[in-house]
Design an enzyme around this catalytic site. Structure first.
Site, PDB file in Angstrom:
ATOM      1  N   GLY A   1       0.836  -1.186   0.000  1.00 16.87           N
ATOM      2  CA  GLY A   1       0.000   0.000   0.000  1.00 16.87           C
ATOM      3  C   GLY A   1       0.872   1.236   0.000  1.00 16.87           C
ATOM      4  O   GLY A   1       2.093   1.160   0.180  1.00 16.87           O
ATOM      5  N   TYR A   2       0.228   2.378  -0.179  1.00 17.64           N
ATOM      6  CA  TYR A   2       0.950   3.642  -0.289  1.00 17.64           C
ATOM      7  C   TYR A   2       0.524   4.606   0.810  1.00 17.64           C
ATOM      8  O   TYR A   2      -0.658   4.911   0.949  1.00 17.64           O
ATOM      9  CB  TYR A   2       0.718   4.265  -1.678  1.00 17.64           C
ATOM     10  CG  TYR A   2       1.423   3.466  -2.736  1.00 17.64           C
ATOM     11  CD1 TYR A   2       2.718   3.778  -3.109  1.00 17.64           C
ATOM     12  CD2 TYR A   2       0.817   2.347  -3.292  1.00 17.64           C
ATOM     13  CE1 TYR A   2       3.392   3.009  -4.040  1.00 17.64           C
ATOM     14  CE2 TYR A   2       1.488   1.571  -4.226  1.00 17.64           C
ATOM     15  CZ  TYR A   2       2.777   1.910  -4.599  1.00 17.64           C
ATOM     16  OH  TYR A   2       3.446   1.131  -5.502  1.00 17.64           O
TER      17      TYR A   2
END
Length: 158
Positions: free
Chosen positions: A28-29
Site C-alpha cells: 500500500g501507499y
C-alpha cells in the site's frame, strides 16, 4: 539508490514453470504522489518501507530507497495506507544474465500480469523470453501506485 527498470506485459503463463522463486505480496501507499511515493510492502514474512522518486523522461530511471522493517510494523502501517492495497504473486525467473520479476495481480487488479527487469544502464541489452509482450515502461497506468487508485478491473479494455 538509483533504480533502472523496464516493464512489459506478459502474454502467457509459460513463465510459471521457469520460476525459481514465488512469493505473495501486499503493498500500500502512505503517499502515492509520483514525485515521492512512499510504499509499505509485505513480501512473504518480511516488511519493507520504500521511497521512490519521479522517473526520468524515459521512465526507466528513478531514485529508490528501501529499508527492511519488522513485518508487524509493516502490517500496522498498511492500515494507515491510502485506499487500494495491492495484492499480487511475484514469480522470479532467470533469463540469461538477468532476473525477471513477474507480478500476477489479483483482487481489483485480477488479470493483469507485468514483468519487470532491473538493469545497470538504460542501454544495457537483455534477453527477451517468448512470454514477454509489449513494453509499458513509461506508461504510468501500469505503475503500482496508479493501480492502487485506478485498478485494472475498472479500465476500459475495448
Amino acid at each position: 539508490m538509483i533504480e533502472i527498470e523496464r516493464k512489459f506485459l506478459v502474454t502467457s503463463d509459460e513463465y510459471k514453470t521457469a520460476a525459481f522463486a514465488k512469493s505473495e505480496i501486499a503493498q500500500g501507499y502512505l503517499n502515492s504522489n509520483p514525485e515521492r511515493a512512499v510504499r509499505i510492502r509485505i513480501k512473504g514474512d518480511k516488511g519493507y518501507l520504500t521511497i521512490k522518486g519521479k522517473g526520468n523522461e524515459s521512465g526507466m530511471t528513478r531514485f529508490e530507497w528501501e529499508k527492511e522493517i519488522p513485518v508487524a510494523e509493516a502490517k500496522s502501517l498498511l492500515e494507515l495506507c491510502e485506499k487500494g492495497v495491492i495484492s499480487k504473486t511475484r514469480f522470479e525467473i532467470k533469463v540469461g544474465n538477468h532476473t525477471y520479476e513477474v507480478d500476477a495481480f489479483y483482487g481489483e487488479n485480477e488479470g493483469l500480469v507485468v514483468a519487470e527487469i532491473e538493469l545497470q544502464s538504460e542501454t544495457e541489452t537483455f534477453e527477451k523470453p517468448s512470454w514477454l509482450g509489449n513494453e509499458v515502461t513509461n506508461n504510468e497506468q501500469y505503475y503500482n501506485a496508479f493501480l492502487s487508485k485506478n485498478p485494472f478491473k475498472n479500465w476500459n479494455k475495448d
